[in-house]
Design a protein around this motif. Structure first.
Motif, PDB file in Angstrom:
ATOM      1  N   LYS A 173      -5.562   5.455  -3.491  1.00  0.00           N
ATOM      2  CA  LYS A 173      -5.183   5.109  -4.858  1.00  0.00           C
ATOM      3  C   LYS A 173      -5.138   3.592  -5.067  1.00  0.00           C
ATOM      4  N   ARG A 174      -4.677   2.879  -4.074  1.00  0.00           N
ATOM      5  CA  ARG A 174      -4.533   1.430  -4.195  1.00  0.00           C
ATOM      6  C   ARG A 174      -5.869   0.695  -4.111  1.00  0.00           C
ATOM      7  N   ILE A 207      -3.801   9.288   0.995  1.00  0.00           N
ATOM      8  CA  ILE A 207      -3.878   9.380  -0.463  1.00  0.00           C
ATOM      9  C   ILE A 207      -3.356   8.103  -1.110  1.00  0.00           C
ATOM     10  N   LYS A 208      -2.232   7.590  -0.607  1.00  0.00           N
ATOM     11  CA  LYS A 208      -1.689   6.337  -1.137  1.00  0.00           C
ATOM     12  C   LYS A 208      -2.673   5.185  -0.934  1.00  0.00           C
ATOM     13  N   PHE A 209      -3.262   5.150   0.236  1.00  0.00           N
ATOM     14  CA  PHE A 209      -4.229   4.106   0.562  1.00  0.00           C
ATOM     15  C   PHE A 209      -5.412   4.143  -0.405  1.00  0.00           C
ATOM     16  N   LEU A 256       0.806  -1.212   0.000  1.00  0.00           N
ATOM     17  CA  LEU A 256       0.000   0.000   0.000  1.00  0.00           C
ATOM     18  C   LEU A 256       0.846   1.272   0.000  1.00  0.00           C
ATOM     19  N   PHE A 257       1.929   1.289   0.831  1.00  0.00           N
ATOM     20  CA  PHE A 257       2.650   2.536   1.086  1.00  0.00           C
ATOM     21  C   PHE A 257       4.102   2.541   0.618  1.00  0.00           C
ATOM     22  N   ASN A 258       4.578   1.406   0.063  1.00  0.00           N
ATOM     23  CA  ASN A 258       5.951   1.313  -0.434  1.00  0.00           C
ATOM     24  C   ASN A 258       6.995   1.615   0.642  1.00  0.00           C
ATOM     25  N   GLU A 259       6.745   1.155   1.868  1.00  0.00           N
ATOM     26  CA  GLU A 259       7.700   1.328   2.962  1.00  0.00           C
ATOM     27  C   GLU A 259       7.400   0.304   4.052  1.00  0.00           C
ATOM     28  N   ASP A 275      -0.694  12.158   3.403  1.00  0.00           N
ATOM     29  CA  ASP A 275      -0.018  11.476   2.286  1.00  0.00           C
ATOM     30  C   ASP A 275      -0.295   9.976   2.291  1.00  0.00           C
ATOM     31  N   LEU A 276      -0.283   9.368   3.476  1.00  0.00           N
ATOM     32  CA  LEU A 276      -0.572   7.940   3.569  1.00  0.00           C
ATOM     33  C   LEU A 276      -2.020   7.639   3.179  1.00  0.00           C
TER      34      LEU A 276
END
Length: 438
Positions: free
Chosen positions: A312-313, A308-310, A16-19, A305-306
């Motif tokens: 998009k996925r 938004i990433k969530f 989800l977050f690339n980290e 920011d997290l």
């Protein structure tokens, strides 16, 4: 088993977050997981009861239930005066939550009683104003009273980080609601009053139980009149926001009832349950954990920011989920009674998606404090006015489809507004947390 769960969580988090997740995200998602499971269970139970009610009562009688809930939704903010938001905002970050909670209760109870008496006294006039009978207004008042108490108790649980207890209260409500509704149908028959009584009994019983359980935090001697202006100042903005929310979420039923009929209100409610209703419940689950977290965070930009990433996925999967659930709900309630309109299914699913995005981002912004609460007030009232005007103009011509068009336009407007102003509300303080934490 624990290692398997942790490995699965780490894998999903990286996807989800690339980290890699740190302690902060792990604790956040653990709390969210507890709440999510409890809320999902509760929603499944209440959803089954509503599906059964829709099938047994038919669109006309089920439409009356939706009207009562809609009117209750505008009465509740006046009973609460936003004090539930103040409890979470100031209680979550205060070393002496007893003072905050006791002061909030000392304000809420006399305020709610006074407003309730006023509404009861002018029930005939207010019923005419909303386009319903005085009897339906009384039902709406009792519904609003029990919902308001439940919201205050829920806010106390969130402020104290009692997420297990918060989840248990949702499940307890759902079981009591389901049992009360089933017993009512068996004893009194297929009447709209049965499901309304079930709501009142369930909300009221759970509220009383947890008031007694949390009585150590509700002490008259802990009432602090110096804290009252701060709590009411913050809360009063959410009164306006609550009014705006009514014009976004609940005014549709009243307008449909005015221009069309209670039967169309029932059909609208059936489509609403499987999308906007579920989205609202998911948003509430997220709010339960995210708002206290945001209130105590010094790095809300990272939370934004997290999120938004969530989004998009997962949004494509959530859209498919909404469509599937909506088809299932309409099938169970009876296609012959409620229909199976593909355009309505798709547009209602889009409404649910937009609601989830806007709600999650708004909770992060609102945690900023008084400045953000003013923004919430202006946004809610502006969006409510926009949605109300669109519904008035479109419902006579496009009928139920007009509600989804209005909702999509309104929520797109809100998301764009949030995006434009976010930087001034997400500025980090000098002692911000490192970028690896939430």
């Amino acid at each position: 088993m624990t290692e398997i769960i942790e490995t699965a969580f780490n894998t999903c988090y990286r996807w989800l977050f690339n980290e890699k997740p740190t302690a902060g995200p792990k604790k956040f998602f653990k709390n969210l997981g507890i709440i999510g499971i409890c809320f999902a269970t509760a929603k499944a139970l209440t959803g089954l009861a509503n599906i059964a009610a829709g099938r047994l009562l038919g669109p006309h009688e089920y439409g009356k239930v939706n009207l009562i809930i809609s009117v209750g939704a505008i009465l509740s903010p006046f009973l609460l005066m936003g004090i539930n938001y103040s409890i979470v905002k100031y209680g979550a970050s205060n070393k002496n939550p007893k003072s905050i909670i006791s002061t909030a209760f000392g304000f809420f109870i006399p305020c709610a009683l006074t407003i309730s008496f006023f509404i009861f006294y002018f029930r005939t006039e207010l019923g005419s104003f909303f386009g319903i009978t005085s009897t339906l207004l009384i039902f709406a008042l009792f519904y609003a009273i029990t919902v308001s108490f439940f919201n205050v108790i829920s806010s106390v649980q969130q402020a104290l980080n009692k997420f297990n207890q918060r989840g248990f209260s949702e499940i307890s409500f759902a079981f009591l609601f389901l049992i009360s509704f089933a017993a009512g149908i068996l004893l009194f028959g297929k009447k709209f009053e049965t499901i309304v009584y079930a709501y009142i009994i369930a909300f009221g019983s759970v509220s009383i139980f947890f008031i007694l359980k949390l009585n150590s935090f509700i002490k008259p001697q802990c009432f602090d009149k110096k804290r009252l202006p701060e709590l009411t100042h913050y809360g009063i903005y959410f009164l306006g926001s609550g009014i705006g929310s009514f014009f976004i979420f609940n005014v549709q039923s009243l307008i449909i009832n005015t221009y069309l009929s209670p039967k169309e209100v029932g059909i609208y409610a059936a489509y609403y349950i499987g999308t906007i209703g579920i989205a609202g419940y998911i948003s509430y689950a997220i709010y339960t954990v995210l708002f206290p977290k945001s209130s105590g965070s010094t790095n809300r930009k990272r939370l934004w920011d997290l999120s938004i990433k969530f989004a998009k996925r997962l949004l494509p999967l959530i859209f498919i989920f909404f469509v599937f659930i909506e088809i299932a709900v309409l099938t169970l309630m009876g296609k012959s009674q409620y229909g199976m309109n593909a355009t309505l299914i798709i547009t209602f699913a889009l409404c649910g998606i937009l609601m989830l995005i806007q709600s999650s981002l708004t909770q992060i912004i609102l945690a900023q404090g008084i400045k953000a609460s003013r923004l919430a007030l202006f946004m809610s009232l502006s969006a409510g006015l926009l949605n109300f005007i669109l519904c008035i103009l479109l419902i006579p011509h496009l009928k139920i489809l007009a509600t989804t068009i209005s909702f999509i336009i309104t929520y797109s407007f809100l998301i764009i507004w949030l995006w434009k102003v976010k930087n001034s509300y997400l500025q980090m303080q000098a002692h911000d947390m490192p970028s690896s934490g939430i």
